[in-house]
Motif scaffolding. Sequence first.
Motif: not given
Length: 360
Positions: A330-358
């Motif tokens: 999840p961490v590596q996927t989040y980083l890759d998505l966040a670097a993939a443009g606007e659509r990627g950043r939206e997907a990254a934010d969703h992933l963080r909400q779903e899988r990276l809440k501590w």
Amino acid sequence: MLKADNLMKDLERQAAGTLRALLEQVPAIKLLDIGHEALAPDHGVDIVAHVEVYGRRQALVCEVKSSGQPRHVRLALLHLRDIVANQAKDAAPVFIAPYLSPEAQALCREHDVGYLDLEGNARLAFGSVFIEREVASKPGVERRELRSIFKPKAAQVLRVMLRDPQRTWRVTELAEAAGVSLGHVSNVRVSLLGREWAQVSDAGLYLSEPDALLDEWRDAYEPPVGQRISFYTTLHGRSFEEAARRVMSSKRETVLLAMASFSAAHWLAPYGRTGTQYFYADDAGLEQLRSSLKLSSASKGENVTVTLLKDLGVFRDTVEPAPGATCTSPVQTYLDLAAAGERGREAADHLRQERLKWQK
């Protein structure tokens, strides 16, 4: 020691010059003098500036440090507050360093201490005067230090710790879990503690601010180095998914292969489909993908991208959210998505909400 002393004196001279330039920009402030002045033996104050504002005199007592990392800042702020409380009750405390991160600036505000850095960030409040300035730039040294924290070997350590931030680690067991040397772990430990992203308990090292760490990593992220190759396949939708899972289920242990970016996110935290599938692989993994997914080279119209990674540390942290669906963590996927443009950043934010809440 002499060289270090000279460097510190140079820093103090720069700090005094920067403070002078800032104060002289405000017409209401009359700078009377600025320099080194003893308040008491071993007072620890590096610069004292005397100013006059509308006929009222004010002293600024400044401590200068070569490091603006939060851990060092916190100690300096307590020292400054002690000086003002016991030796210079009417003075305004100011902390100065080459660079102060937003976290360090927040610490200064929390302790009601003014601050200034050589990059141009400043906040001074005394009497009827309030000065605040923020710049977006970071010095080259700070950028290099941040990049070093996220280099491949250090990143292996961080990914292990981010699996469960509250878990405590001894240096030896963390080195074993991350597959790196004790020296690499020790360097990461120093960096994490200096930025107050981690703390040490009797049981060992743990991440106290995983979100702050991940934010900084995202902003400084550089995708893994490797050869990026584009292909075309006639497989789509469910047929592609089934073929991809079959090849990953049947691959030998020596073959390294994982879904990445949007493809990994589809299994970890679905947000929206993309027309391209992404994989990380080694040479053997690429050959299995090529034959199983019927990949053909494509100069245009490609719908599969495979990156042959130079450093294979990413594969130490893969996950399998469904049988055969081997994905980057999840961490590596989040980083890759966040670097993939606007659509990627939206997907990254969703992933963080779903899988990276501590929990804190």
